[in-house]
Structures are given as structure tokens and as C-alpha cells.
Design a protein around this motif. Structure first.
Motif, PDB file in Angstrom:
ATOM      1  N   ARG A  20     -59.309  62.300   7.144  1.00 30.33           N
ATOM      2  CA  ARG A  20     -60.474  63.053   7.584  1.00 30.33           C
ATOM      3  C   ARG A  20     -61.298  62.316   8.641  1.00 30.33           C
ATOM      4  O   ARG A  20     -61.685  62.893   9.660  1.00 30.33           O
ATOM      5  N   MET A  21     -61.577  61.031   8.431  1.00 32.56           N
ATOM      6  CA  MET A  21     -62.366  60.297   9.414  1.00 32.56           C
ATOM      7  C   MET A  21     -61.591  60.144  10.710  1.00 32.56           C
ATOM      8  O   MET A  21     -62.151  60.307  11.809  1.00 32.56           O
ATOM      9  N   GLY A  24     -61.797  63.290  12.640  1.00 29.89           N
ATOM     10  CA  GLY A  24     -63.125  63.488  13.209  1.00 29.89           C
ATOM     11  C   GLY A  24     -63.330  62.660  14.462  1.00 29.89           C
ATOM     12  O   GLY A  24     -63.847  63.159  15.479  1.00 29.89           O
ATOM     13  N   THR A  63     -62.210  72.532  13.798  1.00 30.54           N
ATOM     14  CA  THR A  63     -63.476  71.865  14.098  1.00 30.54           C
ATOM     15  C   THR A  63     -63.989  72.278  15.471  1.00 30.54           C
ATOM     16  O   THR A  63     -65.175  72.589  15.643  1.00 30.54           O
ATOM     17  N   THR A 135     -63.261  51.157  10.844  1.00 33.94           N
ATOM     18  CA  THR A 135     -64.317  52.129  10.543  1.00 33.94           C
ATOM     19  C   THR A 135     -64.795  52.004   9.099  1.00 33.94           C
ATOM     20  O   THR A 135     -65.459  52.904   8.592  1.00 33.94           O
ATOM     21  N   SER A 137     -66.602  51.559   5.667  1.00 32.63           N
ATOM     22  CA  SER A 137     -67.992  51.779   5.287  1.00 32.63           C
ATOM     23  C   SER A 137     -68.486  50.745   4.284  1.00 32.63           C
ATOM     24  O   SER A 137     -69.674  50.728   3.949  1.00 32.63           O
ATOM     25  N   HIS A 158     -68.836  51.674  12.191  1.00 29.29           N
ATOM     26  CA  HIS A 158     -68.992  52.599  11.070  1.00 29.29           C
ATOM     27  C   HIS A 158     -69.558  53.927  11.551  1.00 29.29           C
ATOM     28  O   HIS A 158     -70.709  54.017  11.975  1.00 29.29           O
ATOM     29  N   TRP A 159     -68.724  54.978  11.494  1.00 30.26           N
ATOM     30  CA  TRP A 159     -69.131  56.327  11.880  1.00 30.26           C
ATOM     31  C   TRP A 159     -69.691  57.032  10.659  1.00 30.26           C
ATOM     32  O   TRP A 159     -69.252  56.805   9.532  1.00 30.26           O
ATOM     33  N   LEU A 160     -70.638  57.928  10.881  1.00 29.74           N
ATOM     34  CA  LEU A 160     -71.207  58.706   9.790  1.00 29.74           C
ATOM     35  C   LEU A 160     -70.629  60.118   9.814  1.00 29.74           C
ATOM     36  O   LEU A 160     -70.487  60.724  10.882  1.00 29.74           O
ATOM     37  N   ASN A 161     -70.276  60.612   8.633  1.00 35.19           N
ATOM     38  CA  ASN A 161     -69.733  61.968   8.533  1.00 35.19           C
ATOM     39  C   ASN A 161     -70.832  63.014   8.669  1.00 35.19           C
ATOM     40  O   ASN A 161     -71.936  62.821   8.144  1.00 35.19           O
ATOM     41  N   PRO A 162     -70.524  64.155   9.328  1.00 39.43           N
ATOM     42  CA  PRO A 162     -69.304  64.431  10.076  1.00 39.43           C
ATOM     43  C   PRO A 162     -69.338  63.740  11.446  1.00 39.43           C
ATOM     44  O   PRO A 162     -70.314  63.910  12.197  1.00 39.43           O
ATOM     45  N   ALA A 163     -68.287  62.988  11.742  1.00 37.15           N
ATOM     46  CA  ALA A 163     -68.264  62.175  12.960  1.00 37.15           C
ATOM     47  C   ALA A 163     -68.413  63.014  14.219  1.00 37.15           C
ATOM     48  O   ALA A 163     -68.952  62.548  15.223  1.00 37.15           O
TER      49      ALA A 163
END
Length: 334
Positions: A20-21, A24, A63, A135, A137, A158-163
Motif C-alpha cells: 500500500r505505501m 501510494g 487512486t 520509509t 515508521s 517517513h511518508w504519512l498515509n495517504p501518501a
């Protein structure tokens, strides 16, 4: 020379892990015009890879279609154009994709051994100038960097969802990360519309550490019967969240006064019998030094020379914009 010809070539992106990440992040870079290799770095039978590839490709298109429906761009051929920039790559075909990559993002599950194995193999294949970013967390960069060939080009992103929507990316270099690598990655992220913030390699980075406290406290409010779930959610949406969409947390301390926070925290710690509500030493120290915020001209931020009335008006105007967006800006009754 035209502006189009003068534009520097866009970096080629490789992503280890087609979960998923990874999907994204792939969508974000494809949206910004980059070619992306989304690598399934796990050995699996060809039919299984084909099924995964179909699922990942469908999610990227879904998306993009959603973003078009939300008004970010016109629906139609653009969805296929953008999605076509993402290539699903099997482990067997990963080597050429990695050699061509300028930036590699590792998106494996939060298991140190798995990440180290993937990073060791991938870092041996990429070019010497390629940036490698995990990435993760939860795992600190220097718990992973020993596995990387050329750890000076390795860091956490570190990306935050939703990226594909949240602009923030938290950047944490390791002890041996070349500062120029941090600058390069931040510049790339800014060019694609992201907002990178730099922080020390500390558990929880910035946002997860802040939000874990808030989320746990919300759950305690339910547990203690202070308010219903529905009332707490309204309080967050129309108070806590609304306020901090305009003012930063430290900015708000200065806005209301660090001395106010200190005394309120002291009361809460005593009334609730829990020192977790007490203010940290820096709040008390700032207060003792007269650094209490706007009224003193200094606090966590430097307010010396600031046009305070203009600043307050600008922030309050932003509040009004948020109220209008929520349908809560009512005209007066005359």
C-alpha cells in the motif's frame, strides 16, 4: 532555449515493495511526471506476481480516478497517462530497474531483518550516486544503515498515509548520512509538492509521536466516561483539529502564553494525579527567562519586530477560511 528544453530530467524512482505505501508513493511521483519502477522484491511464482501486478495497477488507477473526481485534474486520458509511468517489476527483473534509479525507497514490512536483507541486496545493485531511503515508521535509520552499501547516501523518509494526499514527509538522517544527500532528497520532494521536515533519528519522529499522545488520550476519555465517542470526535473536528490546522502547537503556546500552559499543566497533573500532564522543563525554563510568547516578544518563536496586530489578523483570517470550508461561517442576524 525553451523552458521545456531547459528543464532538468526528472529523477527515476524505484520502490522496493509493491504494498500500500509503495503504491501510494509511486502514484505521487508518477503524478509529478516521474518514471517509477514499483518492484515486487519478493520471489514468487509468475502467476502470483501477475495477480499482484494487476491489483497494484488497478489501485494506482483507482487512486488517480479519485483525485480527478475530487477536482485535482480533469478526468479522462490523463489517468492512463499518469498510471502508464508506473511499471510493475518482478524480483527477477529488478537489477536493471535499480541500476537506472536515482532514488530508491524501501517499503518493506516493519521487520528489521527483512529490511536489512532487502537494503543489502538493492544497495549493491544501484548506482553510486543513487539515494536510498527507508520509509519505515518505527525503525531508526542507524539500525538499518549497516546493511547498506554506501551508508552515506542512506536515510529515513517517513511518508504519512495517504501518501498521495498528505504533503508532509519526515526526513531523518543517520549518523553517517551525507548532508548533501538530505538536501538533494528534500529538494526533489519539494519539487513534487511535498513538504519535507528534518528531524533527528528519534523513535516516533514528529507526527507519530504527537498523534500517539493525542489518540491515546482520546481513548482514555472514552474509558473514563468523560464524554461519548461522538462528542469527543466533534471536539476534535471543530476545536482541536480546526485550531491546529491554522496554528502550530508551539506557535499556539506563544499565542496563549507559555506561563498559561505551565500553570494549566500543573493544575491538571495535580487534579488528575498523573505527572504525564505536567509541563516539560523547557516550558518552565522559558517562563523563568521571560520567554512566554507574543506579549513578551519571544517564546518558542522569535516575535521581535513582528507586527502583532497584522499577524493576529492574518491567522484569524485563516480561521475564517476554515470555517467557510466547513460551512460554519454564518452572517450576522440584523
Amino acid at each position: 532555449m525553451s523552458a521545456e528544453r531547459a528543464e532538468a530530467p526528472r529523477e527515476k524512482i524505484a520502490i522496493l515493495g509493491a504494498g500500500r505505501m509503495g503504491r501510494g508513493i509511486a502514484t505521487v511521483f508518477a503524478y509529478a511526471g516521474h518514471e517509477v519502477a514499483l518492484i515486487d522484491f519478493k520471489a514468487r511464482p509468475a502467476p502470483d506476481f501477475d495477480a499482484l501486478a494487476r491489483k497494484a495497477e488497478a489501485e494506482v488507477r483507482e487512486t488517480l480516478a479519485l483525485l480527478a473526481e475530487l477536482g485535482l485534474f480533469a478526468p479522462g486520458p490523463a489517468v492512463e497517462t499518469i498510471a502508464g509511468r508506473v511499471a510493475l517489476v518482478s524480483r527477477g527483473d529488478a537489477a536493471p530497474a535499480l541500476r537506472a534509479a536515482d532514488i530508491v525507497f524501501e517499503g518493506f514490512p516493519e521487520i528489521v531483518a527483512l529490511k536489512r536483507e532487502a537494503l543489502a541486496e538493492a544497495s549493491a545493485l544501484v548506482g553510486p550516486e543513487a539515494i536510498i531511503a527507508s520509509t519505515t515508521s518505527t525503525i531508526l535509520v542507524d539500525d538499518l544503515s549497516p546493511a547498506v552499501a554506501g551508508p552515506g547516501r542512506f536515510l529515513n523518509a517517513h511518508w504519512l498515509n495517504p501518501a498521495f494526499l498528505v504533503p508532509l514527509v519526515e526526513i531523518a538522517p543517520g549518523a553517517g548520512t551525507d548532508p548533501a544527500v538530505v538536501d538533494r532528497l528534500c529538494a526533489v520532494l519539494e519539487r513534487i509538492g511535498k513538504v519535507p521536515v528534518r528531524c533527528a533519528p528519534s523513535p516516533g519522529y514528529i507526527v507519530p509521536r504527537l498523534q500517539s499522545v493525542a489518540m491515546n488520550e482520546a481513548a482514555r476519555l472514552v474509558e473514563e466516561g468523560v464524554a461519548s465517542v461522538e462528542e469527543i470526535e466533534k471536539a476534535v473536528r471543530y476545536g482541536f483539529g480546526l485550531r491546529f490546522s491554522v496554528l502550530g502547537l508551539l506557535e499556539f503556546i506563544d499565542w496563549g502564553g507559555g506561563d498559561t500552559l505551565y500553570h494549566a499543566s500543573r493544575y491538571l497533573a495535580g487534579a488528575l494525579g498523573d505527572e504525564r500532564y505536567a509541563a516539560p522543563a523547557i516550558v518552565r525554563r522559558n517562563m523563568e527567562e521571560g520567554r512566554i510568547g507574543l506579549t513578551a516578544g519571544r517564546g518558542f518563536l522569535d516575535h521581535e519586530g513582528r507586527d502583532v496586530p497584522a499577524y493576529r489578523q492574518e491567522r484569524l483570517a485563516a480561521f475564517v477560511d476554515r470555517l467557510r470550508a466547513q460551512g460554519l461561517a454564518y452572517p450576522p442576524r440584523l
